[in-house]
Design a protein around this motif. Structure first.
Motif, PDB file in Angstrom:
ATOM      1  N   HIS A  12       0.857  -1.194   0.000  1.00 26.08           N
ATOM      2  CA  HIS A  12       0.000   0.000   0.000  1.00 26.08           C
ATOM      3  C   HIS A  12       0.889   1.239   0.000  1.00 26.08           C
ATOM      4  N   ILE A  13       0.781   2.043  -1.062  1.00 23.36           N
ATOM      5  CA  ILE A  13       1.609   3.230  -1.203  1.00 23.36           C
ATOM      6  C   ILE A  13       0.866   4.437  -0.645  1.00 23.36           C
ATOM      7  N   ALA A  14       1.416   5.025   0.419  1.00 21.06           N
ATOM      8  CA  ALA A  14       0.850   6.228   1.025  1.00 21.06           C
ATOM      9  C   ALA A  14       1.669   7.442   0.581  1.00 21.06           C
ATOM     10  N   ASP A  15       1.280   8.615   1.081  1.00 13.62           N
ATOM     11  CA  ASP A  15       1.974   9.844   0.671  1.00 13.62           C
ATOM     12  C   ASP A  15       3.407   9.889   1.192  1.00 13.62           C
ATOM     13  N   ASP A  16       3.608   9.405   2.392  1.00 12.46           N
ATOM     14  CA  ASP A  16       4.926   9.560   3.013  1.00 12.46           C
ATOM     15  C   ASP A  16       5.626   8.236   3.349  1.00 12.46           C
ATOM     16  N   CYS A  17       5.025   7.120   2.969  1.00 13.90           N
ATOM     17  CA  CYS A  17       5.634   5.824   3.286  1.00 13.90           C
ATOM     18  C   CYS A  17       4.969   4.727   2.455  1.00 13.90           C
ATOM     19  N   ASN A  74      11.054   4.484  -3.691  1.00 17.22           N
ATOM     20  CA  ASN A  74      11.129   4.626  -5.146  1.00 17.22           C
ATOM     21  C   ASN A  74      11.320   3.278  -5.831  1.00 17.22           C
ATOM     22  N   LYS A 122       8.011   1.306  -5.654  1.00 16.64           N
ATOM     23  CA  LYS A 122       7.050   1.876  -6.607  1.00 16.64           C
ATOM     24  C   LYS A 122       7.364   1.426  -8.028  1.00 16.64           C
ATOM     25  N   GLN A 133      13.375   6.984   1.400  1.00 12.97           N
ATOM     26  CA  GLN A 133      12.869   7.448   0.108  1.00 12.97           C
ATOM     27  C   GLN A 133      13.406   6.610  -1.050  1.00 12.97           C
TER      28      GLN A 133
END
Length: 407
Positions: free
Chosen positions: A261-266, A291, A294, A287
């Motif tokens: 699950h990709i959130a805004d900050d993690c 990347n 993702k 970060q």
């Protein structure tokens, strides 16, 4: 008194109808018999086939070997005394020459009921073969009730050690401990089958470490390596992530895209525990790692994050990278050998494995975030194992930074 004839026949006796090999002879017109237990139960039809030699299989082979042994003992007695033995004489002679314990049968039955991996079964088989050889050379005349004790296990350890020395095999105290443990389990299985007292487990695992605790510099050298194949950059990406988190290699290779699950900050990654009926969630905040995840999560319709899921392939590629990076560089590994504790030089490319980065991450996360966060990442059941294997002594560089109050 001279006995001219005898018979050896398989019979069923008692309430349980257990199979025995019966020695029968006539003494002064009166029949006598000595019944030798065979540690097996057969139906009347099977018993008939066994006596006729048509039953076949491993049972017939093993029981006929037993019968041949007894026949040999009887004929030896006849040569020495010019008469076949009475039932009592055979019983006495038999105990002094042959054990009634059929070790081949019991090993076969024990191996059948083991529920372990094939690789572990091979180890058990090898250990039990060594014990069988020892039994037939040194214990054949000793009753099984006298064999089921601690001294048998201790002596086997000495014999195993000496055999390795004679064959120039380099074994550790841990090898001996593991083989002795297998023998205890086997002998306790036998004790249970024969309603005899079991051996209390008395062995203590030797302190032993042959793992390379890779440092930050060598991790970066692996990551800075220029890939030569299509698979090498994937392995490097897996290392980049796992050197931060410390997952089991089986866990990281089988991450399902649906569990990311990709959130805004993690990024949150859900794991169904491999060893427990539980679920845990790992949070990725680095970060660069975000990347990478993702990139692979968005590459298509694949079920898994990575294109391969087998750790053996990962280690093959990893060691190929390590050979190019480290060349002939060695690392000193602390080992507990039979000759004592010592350091040995091992090629870094041989010492490295997927677990090196899990170990690296756990040790660093304990220092950086504390043991509870490190345990959640690594998936350990409790902190005891982590203290034993990862948190007993702090990495030298981390210790220096702590003392100098650096982060």
């Amino acid at each position: 008194m001279k006995i001219k004839k005898f018979t050896l026949k398989f019979v069923a006796l008692g309430k349980d109808k257990k199979t025995y090999l019966r020695y029968y002879c006539t003494v002064n017109g009166k029949g006598e018999s000595y019944n030798i237990p065979c540690d097996v139960v057969l139906s009347p039809e099977q018993l008939k086939e066994l006596n006729e030699g048509t039953f076949g299989g491993m049972i017939q082979k093993q029981l006929y070997e037993l019968r041949d042994e007894k026949q040999q003992a009887i004929r030896k007695f006849n040569v020495a005394n010019n008469t076949y033995p009475t039932a009592d004489q055979l019983r006495i002679y038999d105990k002094s020459v042959f054990s009634t314990f059929n070790i081949d049968y019991h090993i076969n039955q024990y191996m059948k009921q083991l529920e372990i991996k094939p690789s572990s079964k091979r180890v058990y088989s090898y250990a039990l073969k060594g014990f069988k050889d020892h039994f037939k050379k040194n214990l054949l005349s000793i009753p099984i009730e006298e064999i089921l004790n601690k001294n048998t296990v201790v002596k086997y350890g000495f014999i195993f050690k000496e055999s390795a020395r004679l064959h120039n095999k380099n074994i550790t105290s841990t090898h001996i401990h593991n083989y002795q443990s297998i023998i205890i389990k086997f002998l306790n299985y036998v004790a249970e089958q024969l309603n005899l007292p079991k051996i209390e487990f008395f062995l203590h695992l030797p302190a032993y470490s042959s793992k390379w605790h890779i440092d930050e510099t060598d991790v970066q050298r692996i990551l800075n390596y220029k890939p030569q194949t299509k698979t090498e950059p994937i392995v490097q990406d897996i290392i980049r992530i796992n050197s931060l988190i410390g997952l089991r290699i089986g866990e990281i290779l089988t991450i399902k895209i649906g569990n990311v699950h990709i959130a805004d900050d993690c990024i949150y990654i859900r794991f169904a525990e491999h060893k427990k009926d539980k679920e845990r969630i790992v949070v990725v905040v680095d970060q660069e790692a975000i990347n990478i995840i993702k990139k692979y999560a968005n590459r298509g319709e694949d079920e898994y994050l990575w294109s391969f899921q087998h750790h053996n392939w990962f280690n093959v590629v990893l060691r190929n990278i390590a050979k190019d990076v480290f060349k002939e560089e060695t690392v000193k590994i602390y080992k507990n050998r039979l000759t004592g504790m010592e350091y040995v030089d091992v090629l870094k490319s041989n010492a490295i494995s997927s677990h090196a980065f899990r170990r690296f991450a756990i040790e660093r996360n304990i220092v950086k975030y504390g043991i509870d966060v490190a345990r959640t990442f690594s998936g350990h059941k409790d902190t005891a194992i982590m203290y034993k294997h990862y948190a007993d002594f702090m990495n030298g560089e981390d210790l220096k930074n702590k003392l100098l109050k650096r982060n």
